[in-house]
Design an enzyme around this catalytic site. Structure first.
Site, mmCIF file in Angstrom:
data_model
loop_
_atom_site.group_PDB
_atom_site.id
_atom_site.type_symbol
_atom_site.label_atom_id
_atom_site.label_comp_id
_atom_site.label_asym_id
_atom_site.label_seq_id
_atom_site.Cartn_x
_atom_site.Cartn_y
_atom_site.Cartn_z
ATOM 1 N N SER A 144 -43.732 77.846 54.262
ATOM 2 C CA SER A 144 -45.036 77.436 54.781
ATOM 3 C C SER A 144 -45.705 78.545 55.574
ATOM 4 C CB SER A 144 -44.894 76.189 55.654
ATOM 5 O OG SER A 144 -43.736 76.230 56.416
ATOM 6 N N HIS A 165 -46.312 75.612 47.344
ATOM 7 C CA HIS A 165 -46.242 75.009 48.678
ATOM 8 C C HIS A 165 -46.628 73.528 48.620
ATOM 9 C CE1 HIS A 165 -47.637 74.792 53.102
ATOM 10 N NE2 HIS A 165 -46.344 74.583 53.017
ATOM 11 N N GLU A 177 -50.139 74.055 46.771
ATOM 12 C CA GLU A 177 -50.789 75.365 46.825
ATOM 13 C C GLU A 177 -49.965 76.321 45.968
ATOM 14 O OE1 GLU A 177 -52.817 75.397 51.260
ATOM 15 O OE2 GLU A 177 -50.687 75.822 51.132
ATOM 16 N N ASN A 215 -52.182 75.241 56.030
ATOM 17 C CA ASN A 215 -51.595 75.546 57.338
ATOM 18 C C ASN A 215 -52.436 76.527 58.148
ATOM 19 O OD1 ASN A 215 -49.494 73.795 57.147
ATOM 20 N ND2 ASN A 215 -47.980 75.303 56.510
HETATM 21 N N1 3HC Z 1 -41.827 58.301 49.916
HETATM 22 C C1 3HC Z 1 -42.492 57.469 49.114
HETATM 23 N N2 3HC Z 1 -43.567 56.766 49.486
HETATM 24 C C2 3HC Z 1 -44.007 56.925 50.747
HETATM 25 C C3 3HC Z 1 -43.355 57.801 51.663
HETATM 26 C C4 3HC Z 1 -42.220 58.506 51.200
HETATM 27 N N3 3HC Z 1 -41.536 59.367 51.966
HETATM 28 N N4 3HC Z 1 -44.037 57.765 52.837
HETATM 29 C C5 3HC Z 1 -45.064 56.923 52.679
HETATM 30 N N5 3HC Z 1 -45.039 56.409 51.426
HETATM 31 C C6 3HC Z 1 -45.975 55.464 50.826
HETATM 32 C C7 3HC Z 1 -45.747 54.085 51.372
HETATM 33 O O1 3HC Z 1 -44.789 53.389 50.616
HETATM 34 C C8 3HC Z 1 -47.103 53.463 51.277
HETATM 35 O O2 3HC Z 1 -47.317 52.938 49.976
HETATM 36 P P1 3HC Z 1 -48.320 51.704 49.747
HETATM 37 O O3 3HC Z 1 -49.689 52.316 49.836
HETATM 38 O O4 3HC Z 1 -47.977 51.213 48.426
HETATM 39 O O5 3HC Z 1 -48.032 50.743 50.846
HETATM 40 C C9 3HC Z 1 -48.057 54.637 51.491
HETATM 41 O O6 3HC Z 1 -47.308 55.837 51.234
HETATM 42 C C10 3HC Z 1 -48.579 54.702 52.901
HETATM 43 O O7 3HC Z 1 -47.463 54.693 53.794
HETATM 44 P P2 3HC Z 1 -47.366 53.782 55.091
HETATM 45 O O8 3HC Z 1 -48.061 52.476 54.857
HETATM 46 O O9 3HC Z 1 -45.941 53.756 55.523
HETATM 47 O O10 3HC Z 1 -48.091 54.592 56.224
HETATM 48 P P3 3HC Z 1 -49.513 55.260 56.255
HETATM 49 O O11 3HC Z 1 -50.529 54.500 55.521
HETATM 50 O O12 3HC Z 1 -49.691 55.575 57.685
HETATM 51 O O13 3HC Z 1 -49.303 56.645 55.467
HETATM 52 C C11 3HC Z 1 -48.777 58.920 55.410
HETATM 53 C C12 3HC Z 1 -48.298 57.536 55.810
HETATM 54 C C13 3HC Z 1 -48.859 59.023 53.890
HETATM 55 C C14 3HC Z 1 -47.729 59.897 55.931
HETATM 56 C C15 3HC Z 1 -50.212 59.176 56.032
HETATM 57 O O14 3HC Z 1 -50.215 58.855 57.395
HETATM 58 C C16 3HC Z 1 -50.679 60.595 55.877
HETATM 59 O O15 3HC Z 1 -51.191 60.983 54.840
HETATM 60 N N6 3HC Z 1 -50.515 61.414 56.941
HETATM 61 C C17 3HC Z 1 -50.883 62.820 56.943
HETATM 62 C C18 3HC Z 1 -49.716 63.609 56.403
HETATM 63 C C19 3HC Z 1 -50.022 65.085 56.373
HETATM 64 O O16 3HC Z 1 -51.014 65.575 56.887
HETATM 65 N N7 3HC Z 1 -49.101 65.830 55.743
HETATM 66 C C20 3HC Z 1 -49.194 67.262 55.700
HETATM 67 C C21 3HC Z 1 -48.357 67.811 56.791
HETATM 68 S S1 3HC Z 1 -48.429 69.579 56.808
HETATM 69 C C22 3HC Z 1 -47.245 70.042 55.747
HETATM 70 O O17 3HC Z 1 -46.520 69.274 55.170
HETATM 71 C C23 3HC Z 1 -47.133 71.514 55.508
HETATM 72 C C24 3HC Z 1 -45.851 72.074 56.048
HETATM 73 O O18 3HC Z 1 -45.759 73.390 55.583
HETATM 74 C C25 3HC Z 1 -45.741 72.060 57.571
#
Ligand code: 3HC
Length: 310
Positions: A144, A165, A177, A215
């Site tokens: 990342s 990524h 990415e 990022n």
């Molecule tokens: N596996 C499978 N399905 C998953 C899951 C997982 N690990 N996590 C969540 N889900 C599914 C759930 O089952 C749910 O499905 P549904 O719509 O059928 O109910 C759906 O995703 C939404 O999950 P939740 O209801 O539990 O919770 P939220 O609606 O709050 O969503 C989230 C959770 C998808 C994490 C959302 O909050 C989100 O998009 N957050 C932002 C995440 C983000 O910005 N990620 C990038 C981080 S930076 C990065 O990764 C880069 C690195 O280099 C640092």
């Protein structure tokens, strides 16, 4: 749509059409990102091998995949439990585990590395794999924050090396990415783009620049949020509510910091600050440093900006 049609529809060169589709994928690193990448690859019909140092870690990867795949299956097959069970069984059946990295890459078309963010460790790994893999095998890193060019310097096959990524949680986040270095060939780039699409993701292209696209924008935003509360301008909860309701983000910055890991964010920022000390966007924050020193790393440690203790 066939691979060939997809390639043409993106207006890519005819040489790209000759490239073989990626079928066998080896993912090195069975942590959260590696397990997520392996799961999505298996879900979309690829044969996958996950590699990590011990059987115990691999067992944890399997457990995390099983939990996540059942969530995916419930969503995908909500009206057909049997089809859902079949999907889970077939996906799990496509995943093998191995503690021997060299052995696991012998048949791989693509090797994706998702191990610790340490340049020397990544370079040592790829140097070994370069000798063990077929000459046609493409290597990719899910780093990342480290330059792909610096990692690729460890191998002979620099034309067959790029960045892939992914984002956490990998089964949910739709973006990949695709990073090309000065030496990444068109065929390799086209294969990585086609592979990302075959996973059901939307690929975007970025040069090998710090933080790539997401990022580079996200990490300074997260750390600026910490500086905002350090100045006493607002509380973490109000900042989170503001960004969710005022900007439409799915999580506020403090929820996201806890989710990604405070140590991960600090590590990325510190690395950039060291390389580009004059860029104020890469300055870290005292509060972030203090929380990390106290072991408050976010969800994974039970406490970060919020508490997750039961
Ligand atoms: N596996 C499978 N399905 C998953 C899951 C997982 N690990 N996590 C969540 N889900 C599914 C759930 O089952 C749910 O499905 P549904 O719509 O059928 O109910 C759906 O995703 C939404 O999950 P939740 O209801 O539990 O919770 P939220 O609606 O709050 O969503 C989230 C959770 C998808 C994490 C959302 O909050 C989100 O998009 N957050 C932002 C995440 C983000 O910005 N990620 C990038 C981080 S930076 C990065 O990764 C880069 C690195 O280099 C640092």
């Amino acid at each position: 749509m066939s691979l060939t049609t997809k390639v043409f529809s993106r207006g890519l060169s005819t040489s790209a059409v000759r490239m073989a589709a990626i079928k066998n994928v080896t993912v090195i690193g069975g942590g959260l990102m590696g397990a997520g990448i392996a799961q999505v690859a298996a879900q979309t019909g690829h044969s996958v091998t996950i590699v990590d140092q011990t059987k115990d870690i691999l067992q944890q990867s399997r457990a995390s995949i099983e939990k996540s795949i059942s969530r995916v299956s419930k969503k995908k097959f909500k009206d057909d439990a049997n089809a859902g069970m079949d999907f889970v069984k077939k996906t799990i059946g496509r995943i093998k585990m191995n503690t021997n990295a060299e052995e696991s890459v012998k048949e791989a078309d693509l090797v994706i590395e998702a191990i610790i963010e340490n340049l020397d460790v990544k370079r040592e790994l790829f140097g070994r794999l370069d000798k063990a893999a077929k000459s046609s095998t493409i290597f990719a890193s899910n780093t990342s924050s480290l330059p792909i060019t610096d990692i690729a310097a460890a191998v002979e096959r620099r034309d067959r090396f790029g960045g892939l990524h992914f984002f956490n949680p990998v089964p949910v986040m739709k973006l990949v990415e695709v990073i090309r270095t000065e030496e990444t060939s068109d065929d390799t780039y086209n294969s990585l783009m086609a592979f990302s699409e075959a996973l059901g993701k939307t690929p975007v292209t970025c040069k090998d620049t710090p933080g790539f696209i997401v990022n580079r924008l996200l990490v300074p935003y997260l750390v600026e949020s910490v500086r905002l509360i350090e100045r006493g301008d607002a509380s973490p909860r109000d900042v989170d509510i503001a960004m969710k309701l005022g900007a439409g983000y799915p999580m506020g910055p403090f929820e996201l910091l806890d989710y990604v890991g405070l140590d991960t964010t600090k590590f990325i920022m510190d690395g950039w600050h060291e390389k580009f000390p004059d860029n104020p966007l890469f300055n870290t924050s005292e509060k972030l440093t203090k929380l990390v020193e106290e072991g408050k790393l976010g969800v994974k440690s039970g406490e970060g900006f919020y508490s997750y203790k039961k």
